[in-house]
Design an enzyme around this catalytic site. Structure first.
Site, PDB file in Angstrom:
ATOM      1  CD1 TRP A  26      -3.681   7.609   4.286  1.00  0.00           C
ATOM      2  CD2 TRP A  26      -4.011   5.589   5.152  1.00  0.00           C
ATOM      3  NE1 TRP A  26      -4.128   7.780   5.575  1.00  0.00           N
ATOM      4  CE2 TRP A  26      -4.331   6.538   6.134  1.00  0.00           C
ATOM      5  CE3 TRP A  26      -4.145   4.225   5.474  1.00  0.00           C
ATOM      6  CZ2 TRP A  26      -4.771   6.203   7.410  1.00  0.00           C
ATOM      7  CZ3 TRP A  26      -4.569   3.875   6.745  1.00  0.00           C
ATOM      8  CH2 TRP A  26      -4.885   4.867   7.694  1.00  0.00           C
ATOM      9  CB  SER A  67      -0.918  -0.023   1.239  1.00  0.00           C
ATOM     10  OG  SER A  67      -1.713   1.141   1.321  1.00  0.00           O
ATOM     11  CB  CYS A  68       1.889   3.878  -1.415  1.00  0.00           C
ATOM     12  SG  CYS A  68       1.043   3.855  -3.008  1.00  0.00           S
ATOM     13  N   GLY A  69       0.080   5.887  -0.813  1.00  0.00           N
ATOM     14  CA  GLY A  69      -0.936   6.920  -0.774  1.00  0.00           C
ATOM     15  C   GLY A  69      -2.069   6.658  -1.741  1.00  0.00           C
ATOM     16  N   GLY A  74      -1.490   4.125  -4.562  1.00  0.00           N
ATOM     17  CA  GLY A  74      -1.188   2.950  -5.377  1.00  0.00           C
ATOM     18  C   GLY A  74      -0.037   3.111  -6.343  1.00  0.00           C
TER      19      GLY A  74
END
Length: 285
Positions: free
Chosen positions: A266, A237-239, A241
């Site tokens: 996220w 995951s990240c901000g 994708g």
């Protein structure tokens, strides 16, 4: 999966092979790092634009940068000359930033002969290799014959993560910076809470990079120590994708499998008040 990157030397040696398709997947918006700004446009010869912000994405989604459906991908890729037996190389103008996202997109669509250029355009320029001032015109007389077919288990949604994130045999890895992960800085998107998915492991994407290039395999394996646990799924995951795919690229390069992208990341989880959130101060909220 085979090693997912090619060197600048390899690309230069193979640049004019008829079977090679080269894409520039640079993004206009760069988050999580100081962006490299160019005074004028420059590209690697034969490169075509692969727009993952406005074309190769699902514009019907409420979230930014959502993966396209196979139908949307086929519509966008049809005129770019990609055949089933092509070798596709992807780079971006930040080194390794958005090109892994495009690489993983091709993987999710069932295309295997796709690679990221290690170091991207900055490495190419640093080595004073040949450049041009415009993208390569599409001169194919007929559309490429590659037809996308979405592969199961490479991308997941919020429901999947919600039902799996606290399972003993599942790891969730977050590519955002430490301050955002710990909830010590605000999110760049409106109405998104600070913090992370409970139980997630923070590996900021900059930690897998050595300058413009990906770190060597042994250094990546040392960094990815938690991935050695016996797990059946590794969710990244990240901000939104994008940078999660940098971690996926690094994990695959280091020899790990069962890698899954949480596409909403996220931006989706943090904006849903029903989802549990952890910060450096709180285990759950």
């Amino acid at each position: 999966m085979e090693y997912p990157l090619v060197s600048t030397a390899w690309l230069e040696a193979n640049l004019f092979d008829n079977n090679l398709i080269l894409f520039d997947a640079s993004m206009e918006q760069v988050l999580g790092k100081e962006p490299i700004v160019y005074s004028q446009f420059v590209a690697i010869p034969r490169a075509q634009k692969l727009d993952i912000e406005k074309v190769f994405c699902d514009l019907t989604s409420s979230l930014s940068h959502t993966m396209p459906t196979a139908e949307q991908f086929n519509q966008a890729i049809a005129e770019l000359g990609v055949n089933s037996d092509s070798t596709v190389v992807i780079y971006d103008n930040q080194g390794i930033y958005s090109s892994p996202r495009a690489w993983w997109m091709f993987k999710t669509m069932g295309f295997e002969r796709v690679f990221v250029l290690d170091g991207g355009l900055p490495q190419w320029l640093a080595e004073e290799r040949m450049t041009v001032d415009s993208y390569h015109p599409n001169e194919t007389e007929a559309p490429g014959d590659f037809c996308a077919e979405e592969q199961p288990g490479l991308v997941c949604n919020l429901h999947h993560v919600l039902t799996r994130f606290d399972a003993e045999n599942v790891l969730v890895l977050d590519a955002r910076g430490e301050a955002r992960f710990n909830g010590n800085s605000s999110e760049p998107r409106a109405n998104v809470r600070s913090g992370h998915i409970p139980g997630a492991i923070n590996i900021p994407f900059v930690q897998v990079l050595d300058g413009h290039k990906l770190k060597e395999v042994e250094a990546l394996r040392e960094l990815f120590g938690p991935l050695d646990e016996p797990v059946c799924e590794r969710i990244f995951s990240c901000g939104s994708g994008i940078t999660a795919c940098i971690l996926i690229l690094a994990a695959v390069a280091a020899g790990y499998d069962n890698t899954v992208l949480y596409d909403g990341s996220w931006a989706e989880w943090g904006s849903n008040p029903q989802m549990p959130v952890s910060t450096a101060q709180n285990t759950d909220s």
